[in-house]
Design a protein around this motif. Structure first.
Motif, PDB file in Angstrom:
ATOM      1  N   GLU A  99       0.823  -1.210   0.000  1.00 10.84           N
ATOM      2  CA  GLU A  99       0.000   0.000   0.000  1.00 10.84           C
ATOM      3  C   GLU A  99       0.860   1.265   0.000  1.00 10.84           C
ATOM      4  O   GLU A  99       0.397   2.330   0.383  1.00 10.84           O
ATOM      5  CB  GLU A  99      -0.947  -0.022   1.195  1.00 10.84           C
ATOM      6  N   SER A 100       2.083   1.135  -0.501  1.00 12.03           N
ATOM      7  CA  SER A 100       2.979   2.291  -0.565  1.00 12.03           C
ATOM      8  C   SER A 100       2.599   3.207  -1.725  1.00 12.03           C
ATOM      9  O   SER A 100       1.885   2.806  -2.642  1.00 12.03           O
ATOM     10  CB  SER A 100       4.435   1.824  -0.722  1.00 12.03           C
ATOM     11  N   HIS A 101       3.075   4.416  -1.675  1.00  4.84           N
ATOM     12  CA  HIS A 101       2.880   5.413  -2.744  1.00  4.84           C
ATOM     13  C   HIS A 101       1.412   5.682  -3.040  1.00  4.84           C
ATOM     14  O   HIS A 101       1.048   6.028  -4.163  1.00  4.84           O
ATOM     15  CB  HIS A 101       3.604   4.981  -4.019  1.00  4.84           C
ATOM     16  N   GLY A 102       0.544   5.523  -2.041  1.00 10.17           N
ATOM     17  CA  GLY A 102      -0.874   5.810  -2.198  1.00 10.17           C
ATOM     18  C   GLY A 102      -1.613   4.850  -3.117  1.00 10.17           C
ATOM     19  O   GLY A 102      -2.692   5.163  -3.612  1.00 10.17           O
ATOM     20  N   MET A 103      -1.024   3.686  -3.351  1.00  9.55           N
ATOM     21  CA  MET A 103      -1.646   2.682  -4.228  1.00  9.55           C
ATOM     22  C   MET A 103      -1.850   1.390  -3.456  1.00  9.55           C
ATOM     23  O   MET A 103      -1.213   1.158  -2.434  1.00  9.55           O
ATOM     24  CB  MET A 103      -0.748   2.394  -5.438  1.00  9.55           C
ATOM     25  N   ARG A 104      -2.716   0.560  -3.967  1.00  8.96           N
ATOM     26  CA  ARG A 104      -2.928  -0.783  -3.420  1.00  8.96           C
ATOM     27  C   ARG A 104      -2.515  -1.769  -4.508  1.00  8.96           C
ATOM     28  O   ARG A 104      -3.203  -1.899  -5.522  1.00  8.96           O
ATOM     29  CB  ARG A 104      -4.387  -0.962  -3.026  1.00  8.96           C
ATOM     30  N   ARG A 105      -1.372  -2.442  -4.292  1.00 11.26           N
ATOM     31  CA  ARG A 105      -0.839  -3.369  -5.284  1.00 11.26           C
ATOM     32  C   ARG A 105      -0.416  -4.665  -4.593  1.00 11.26           C
ATOM     33  O   ARG A 105      -0.387  -4.742  -3.370  1.00 11.26           O
ATOM     34  CB  ARG A 105       0.391  -2.767  -5.975  1.00 11.26           C
ATOM     35  N   VAL A 106      -0.054  -5.634  -5.423  1.00 11.82           N
ATOM     36  CA  VAL A 106       0.478  -6.895  -4.916  1.00 11.82           C
ATOM     37  C   VAL A 106       1.962  -6.943  -5.263  1.00 11.82           C
ATOM     38  O   VAL A 106       2.334  -6.958  -6.440  1.00 11.82           O
ATOM     39  CB  VAL A 106      -0.261  -8.108  -5.525  1.00 11.82           C
ATOM     40  N   GLU A 107       2.787  -6.913  -4.230  1.00 11.06           N
ATOM     41  CA  GLU A 107       4.231  -7.010  -4.419  1.00 11.06           C
ATOM     42  C   GLU A 107       4.610  -8.467  -4.625  1.00 11.06           C
ATOM     43  O   GLU A 107       4.046  -9.369  -4.001  1.00 11.06           O
ATOM     44  CB  GLU A 107       4.954  -6.460  -3.190  1.00 11.06           C
ATOM     45  N   VAL A 108       5.604  -8.712  -5.498  1.00  7.98           N
ATOM     46  CA  VAL A 108       6.115 -10.053  -5.761  1.00  7.98           C
ATOM     47  C   VAL A 108       7.546 -10.109  -5.242  1.00  7.98           C
ATOM     48  O   VAL A 108       8.357  -9.225  -5.541  1.00  7.98           O
ATOM     49  CB  VAL A 108       6.083 -10.364  -7.276  1.00  7.98           C
ATOM     50  N   ARG A 109       7.830 -11.151  -4.453  1.00 12.88           N
ATOM     51  CA  ARG A 109       9.168 -11.362  -3.907  1.00 12.88           C
ATOM     52  C   ARG A 109       9.653 -12.774  -4.221  1.00 12.88           C
ATOM     53  O   ARG A 109       8.849 -13.687  -4.405  1.00 12.88           O
ATOM     54  CB  ARG A 109       9.175 -11.203  -2.388  1.00 12.88           C
ATOM     55  N   CYS A 110      10.948 -12.954  -4.234  1.00 12.08           N
ATOM     56  CA  CYS A 110      11.550 -14.278  -4.380  1.00 12.08           C
ATOM     57  C   CYS A 110      11.206 -15.089  -3.130  1.00 12.08           C
ATOM     58  O   CYS A 110      11.432 -14.629  -2.009  1.00 12.08           O
ATOM     59  CB  CYS A 110      13.065 -14.158  -4.536  1.00 12.08           C
ATOM     60  N   ALA A 111      10.666 -16.279  -3.318  1.00 11.68           N
ATOM     61  CA  ALA A 111      10.292 -17.104  -2.174  1.00 11.68           C
ATOM     62  C   ALA A 111      11.508 -17.614  -1.406  1.00 11.68           C
ATOM     63  O   ALA A 111      11.426 -17.860  -0.207  1.00 11.68           O
ATOM     64  CB  ALA A 111       9.442 -18.287  -2.640  1.00 11.68           C
ATOM     65  N   LYS A 112      12.639 -17.743  -2.065  1.00 18.46           N
ATOM     66  CA  LYS A 112      13.830 -18.285  -1.406  1.00 18.46           C
ATOM     67  C   LYS A 112      14.550 -17.250  -0.539  1.00 18.46           C
ATOM     68  O   LYS A 112      14.930 -17.544   0.581  1.00 18.46           O
ATOM     69  CB  LYS A 112      14.790 -18.850  -2.449  1.00 18.46           C
ATOM     70  N   CYS A 113      14.736 -16.018  -1.051  1.00 22.87           N
ATOM     71  CA  CYS A 113      15.529 -15.030  -0.297  1.00 22.87           C
ATOM     72  C   CYS A 113      14.751 -13.765   0.071  1.00 22.87           C
ATOM     73  O   CYS A 113      15.307 -12.874   0.691  1.00 22.87           O
ATOM     74  CB  CYS A 113      16.797 -14.672  -1.056  1.00 22.87           C
ATOM     75  N   ASP A 114      13.496 -13.678  -0.335  1.00 23.35           N
ATOM     76  CA  ASP A 114      12.609 -12.563   0.008  1.00 23.35           C
ATOM     77  C   ASP A 114      12.972 -11.256  -0.692  1.00 23.35           C
ATOM     78  O   ASP A 114      12.568 -10.179  -0.266  1.00 23.35           O
ATOM     79  CB  ASP A 114      12.561 -12.360   1.533  1.00 23.35           C
ATOM     80  N   SER A 115      13.750 -11.317  -1.769  1.00 19.16           N
ATOM     81  CA  SER A 115      14.100 -10.104  -2.511  1.00 19.16           C
ATOM     82  C   SER A 115      12.895  -9.566  -3.273  1.00 19.16           C
ATOM     83  O   SER A 115      12.116 -10.331  -3.845  1.00 19.16           O
ATOM     84  CB  SER A 115      15.224 -10.402  -3.506  1.00 19.16           C
ATOM     85  N   HIS A 116      12.780  -8.247  -3.307  1.00 17.84           N
ATOM     86  CA  HIS A 116      11.739  -7.595  -4.089  1.00 17.84           C
ATOM     87  C   HIS A 116      12.008  -7.830  -5.572  1.00 17.84           C
ATOM     88  O   HIS A 116      13.130  -7.654  -6.052  1.00 17.84           O
ATOM     89  CB  HIS A 116      11.737  -6.089  -3.798  1.00 17.84           C
ATOM     90  N   LEU A 117      10.961  -8.218  -6.313  1.00 16.97           N
ATOM     91  CA  LEU A 117      11.064  -8.462  -7.750  1.00 16.97           C
ATOM     92  C   LEU A 117      10.264  -7.452  -8.553  1.00 16.97           C
ATOM     93  O   LEU A 117      10.709  -6.978  -9.590  1.00 16.97           O
ATOM     94  CB  LEU A 117      10.576  -9.872  -8.086  1.00 16.97           C
ATOM     95  N   GLY A 118       9.056  -7.152  -8.112  1.00 18.29           N
ATOM     96  CA  GLY A 118       8.167  -6.263  -8.845  1.00 18.29           C
ATOM     97  C   GLY A 118       6.759  -6.373  -8.285  1.00 18.29           C
ATOM     98  O   GLY A 118       6.583  -6.568  -7.083  1.00 18.29           O
ATOM     99  N   HIS A 119       5.760  -6.304  -9.188  1.00 15.50           N
ATOM    100  CA  HIS A 119       4.360  -6.346  -8.765  1.00 15.50           C
ATOM    101  C   HIS A 119       3.534  -7.227  -9.695  1.00 15.50           C
ATOM    102  O   HIS A 119       3.918  -7.467 -10.842  1.00 15.50           O
ATOM    103  CB  HIS A 119       3.778  -4.927  -8.722  1.00 15.50           C
ATOM    104  N   LEU A 120       2.409  -7.673  -9.182  1.00 18.58           N
ATOM    105  CA  LEU A 120       1.473  -8.513  -9.926  1.00 18.58           C
ATOM    106  C   LEU A 120       0.206  -7.713 -10.192  1.00 18.58           C
ATOM    107  O   LEU A 120      -0.356  -7.104  -9.279  1.00 18.58           O
ATOM    108  CB  LEU A 120       1.140  -9.766  -9.106  1.00 18.58           C
TER     109      LEU A 120
END
Length: 133
Positions: free
Chosen positions: A86-107
């Motif tokens: 819910e950052s930047h005044g938006m409601r989105r789904v963040e995608v992360r690497c399941a193994k290391c939890d790194s931010h990848l992008g959004h869905l």
């Protein structure tokens, strides 16, 4: 975010480019149409730049017109995790690497209707690529 047992944040800062570190560790976003893989068409597997876990198959990549690599699904169930953002005044789904939890992008739900309808909008800076053997 966790990096796994072998690398701490300082080691990652040395190994990754500043942009890769900002994207994967600080949830930054690269500018559209600037990343290495947005217009990449080779056959293979896109992996996490931090831990090298396989994330996306080139067979599921499509041109979304967004300027970021887009996929209609992850490589396998459990390859990525999804989190409310819910950052930047938006409601989105963040995608992360399941193994290391790194931010990848959004869905987003505006992908190809003839397949999954999903658009995994992923930063090139969070990926590396391995040709299919």
């Amino acid at each position: 975010m966790t990096t796994g047992p072998s690398e701490d944040e300082d080691t990652l800062r040395e190994r990754l480019t500043p942009e890769q570190f900002a994207v994967t560790r600080c949830s930054a976003t690269e500018r559209a149409f600037t990343g290495q893989y947005w217009d990449h068409h080779a056959d293979g597997i896109y992996r996490c730049v931090v831990c090298h876990a396989p994330l996306f198959d080139s067979a599921h990549k499509f041109d979304s017109g967004s300027g970021w690599p887009s996929y209609d699904r992850a490589l396998a169930a459990g390859a990525v995790t999804e989190h409310l953002d819910e950052s930047h005044g938006m409601r989105r789904v963040e995608v992360r690497c399941a193994k290391c939890d790194s931010h990848l992008g959004h869905l987003f739900p505006d992908g190809p209707r003839e397949t999954t309808g999903a658009r995994y909008c992923i930063n090139s800076a969070s990926l590396d690529f391995k040709d299919r053997d």
